[in-house]
Write an enzyme that holds these catalytic residues in place. Sequence first.
Site, mmCIF file in Angstrom:
data_model
loop_
_atom_site.group_PDB
_atom_site.id
_atom_site.type_symbol
_atom_site.label_atom_id
_atom_site.label_comp_id
_atom_site.label_asym_id
_atom_site.label_seq_id
_atom_site.Cartn_x
_atom_site.Cartn_y
_atom_site.Cartn_z
ATOM 1 N N ARG A 95 39.730 33.827 37.275
ATOM 2 C CA ARG A 95 39.672 34.920 36.292
ATOM 3 C C ARG A 95 40.400 34.508 35.027
ATOM 4 O O ARG A 95 41.442 33.846 35.099
ATOM 5 C CB ARG A 95 40.342 36.179 36.853
ATOM 6 C CG ARG A 95 39.457 36.973 37.774
ATOM 7 C CD ARG A 95 40.204 38.139 38.393
ATOM 8 N NE ARG A 95 40.384 37.920 39.807
ATOM 9 C CZ ARG A 95 41.197 38.625 40.582
ATOM 10 N NH1 ARG A 95 41.926 39.600 40.084
ATOM 11 N NH2 ARG A 95 41.299 38.351 41.867
ATOM 12 N N ARG B 262 44.124 48.498 53.669
ATOM 13 C CA ARG B 262 44.449 48.198 52.283
ATOM 14 C C ARG B 262 43.296 48.724 51.428
ATOM 15 O O ARG B 262 42.142 48.363 51.652
ATOM 16 C CB ARG B 262 44.565 46.696 52.102
ATOM 17 C CG ARG B 262 44.834 46.321 50.672
ATOM 18 C CD ARG B 262 44.874 44.830 50.537
ATOM 19 N NE ARG B 262 45.254 44.475 49.186
ATOM 20 C CZ ARG B 262 45.341 43.237 48.766
ATOM 21 N NH1 ARG B 262 45.092 42.244 49.580
ATOM 22 N NH2 ARG B 262 45.690 42.980 47.541
ATOM 23 N N HIS C 88 48.051 44.481 43.238
ATOM 24 C CA HIS C 88 48.977 43.703 44.081
ATOM 25 C C HIS C 88 50.231 44.515 44.396
ATOM 26 O O HIS C 88 51.280 43.954 44.696
ATOM 27 C CB HIS C 88 49.440 42.402 43.381
ATOM 28 C CG HIS C 88 48.386 41.349 43.237
ATOM 29 N ND1 HIS C 88 48.340 40.502 42.151
ATOM 30 C CD2 HIS C 88 47.364 40.992 44.034
ATOM 31 C CE1 HIS C 88 47.325 39.660 42.281
ATOM 32 N NE2 HIS C 88 46.706 39.952 43.421
ATOM 33 N N GLU D 164 51.796 41.392 53.108
ATOM 34 C CA GLU D 164 51.167 42.675 52.777
ATOM 35 C C GLU D 164 50.759 43.444 54.036
ATOM 36 O O GLU D 164 50.890 44.662 54.082
ATOM 37 C CB GLU D 164 49.946 42.429 51.881
ATOM 38 C CG GLU D 164 50.363 41.988 50.480
ATOM 39 C CD GLU D 164 49.285 41.211 49.752
ATOM 40 O OE1 GLU D 164 48.909 40.126 50.254
ATOM 41 O OE2 GLU D 164 48.814 41.671 48.710
ATOM 42 N N ASN E 66 42.160 44.637 56.179
ATOM 43 C CA ASN E 66 42.061 44.324 54.756
ATOM 44 C C ASN E 66 40.619 43.868 54.539
ATOM 45 O O ASN E 66 40.281 42.708 54.775
ATOM 46 C CB ASN E 66 43.074 43.211 54.460
ATOM 47 C CG ASN E 66 43.140 42.871 52.994
ATOM 48 O OD1 ASN E 66 42.252 43.242 52.228
ATOM 49 N ND2 ASN E 66 44.175 42.152 52.612
ATOM 50 N N ASN F 22 45.241 33.434 44.218
ATOM 51 C CA ASN F 22 43.995 33.300 43.456
ATOM 52 C C ASN F 22 44.021 34.296 42.303
ATOM 53 O O ASN F 22 43.690 33.973 41.179
ATOM 54 C CB ASN F 22 42.792 33.560 44.366
ATOM 55 C CG ASN F 22 42.521 32.372 45.250
ATOM 56 O OD1 ASN F 22 42.528 31.242 44.780
ATOM 57 N ND2 ASN F 22 42.308 32.606 46.538
ATOM 58 N N GLY F 23 44.405 35.531 42.638
ATOM 59 C CA GLY F 23 44.699 36.515 41.600
ATOM 60 C C GLY F 23 46.184 36.404 41.277
ATOM 61 O O GLY F 23 46.980 36.085 42.167
ATOM 62 N N LEU G 80 51.570 34.914 42.488
ATOM 63 C CA LEU G 80 50.660 33.880 41.978
ATOM 64 C C LEU G 80 49.803 33.360 43.136
ATOM 65 O O LEU G 80 50.237 32.507 43.913
ATOM 66 C CB LEU G 80 51.463 32.730 41.350
ATOM 67 C CG LEU G 80 52.510 33.131 40.286
ATOM 68 C CD1 LEU G 80 53.323 31.920 39.828
ATOM 69 C CD2 LEU G 80 51.838 33.791 39.095
#
Length: 405
Positions: free
Chosen positions: A248, A98, A187, A391, A7, A218-219, A216
């Site tokens: 963000r 990824r 995501h 992931e 990743n 950081n992004g 939920l």
Amino acid sequence: MKILVLNAGSSSQKSCLYEIGGTIASQPPKPLWEAIVDWAHPTDRAEIKVKTATGAVLEESITTQSRAEITAHLLNTVWQGKTQVIESLAEIDRVGHRVVHGGQSFRESVRITDAVKQTIASLANLAPAHNPANLEGIESIEKILGDDVPQFAVFDTAFHRRLPDAAAIYPGIYDWVEQGIRRYGFHGISHQYCAQRAAQLLDRPLNDLKLIVCHLGNGCSLSAIREGHSIDTTMGFTPLDGLMMGSRSGAVDPGILLYLLRQGELTVDQLDYQLNKESGLKGISGLSSDMRQIQSAIAAGHVRAKLALEIYGHRLRAAIGSMLANLGGLDALIFTAGVGENSPQVRSIACEPLAFLGLKLDATQNQNYPIDQDIAASDSTVRILVIHTQEDWAIAQECYHQSLQ
Ligand code: ADP
């Protein structure tokens, strides 16, 4: 089969090695080896942390080199020194990457070829912070392992490929549609993993379930899942759309951006930086993008931290409502990623307004660091699950299932 998962981010890289046997375990296994390298700070050093399933740990700081050199250094720890878990790199059967943006070209995971690499590169304009780094990761592995080890790209956008046009198309001019300006959603690897894990935990076929996944971290993004497919999601053309996030902004009135640009005090790049790095929890609180710090500041009476969490909660609830309306029912609400898995307060902020539907949290279970558990009260009409997103494991499984034809 031994599968390496990479990743690759712009200033960090996570990797792990899984062994997958004949039947896929129902519980995600621990990776044989996992490593994280971070070269964001300080700029001339790369900080490496490695751990193995047997508990060996290695931490070191090396001089920052190219990604290929750092990756080669890292992969040596798979088979050399005290963390060695295999005898040589030749034992690695497949590699999964990824890749953040697959655009409209990639609707599924794909074996990496020169043509695939070119397309990933051409999508860099859609994901300038991510796709070039992902591609560098692919090329680094090629240099180290050679062309014979099959590599696969697993896309963060692919799970949202069946978004209906009504959800995907922005109501701008029609020319946007022809230019590929549409909601892609991100995501996806996490949303898909959580949906599959929810079906397992609920012991029901995924096809029968209506789910909302709240990723939920950081992004932050939500997805509405029906018959195993994402039918709506909050991130859009870029990962900037939708919910308020760590740094963000999420969705804001586009007129604000026009207003700021017309004022002439900001360049496009400065505005980009503000929206991506200086907004969200960090922007409103003036403190931090980290939810833990926001929560402790609130406890200490920090007014702007309190406001930040109120906005976060307001937008989260509004977005859940919007997913719910398009889903037409709900079997389970799922919380995942750093905040979703670890913050009982955020889970209760999200669930409270749904009490009129009969959705009820079990207050004790909610506080109990539940992982892969149902935290709904026994008489709740909707199950509430906390799922630890995996992931990397999802990418490893994708690679395992890919045919080499
Ligand atoms: P990323 O999106 O970078 O993968 P993560 O999913 O790891 O991020 O989530 C990171 C965020 O999780 C942190 O910024 C922090 O706000 C939040 N977090 C982690 N642990 C806790 C906790 N115990 N309570 C509240 N928030 C937490």
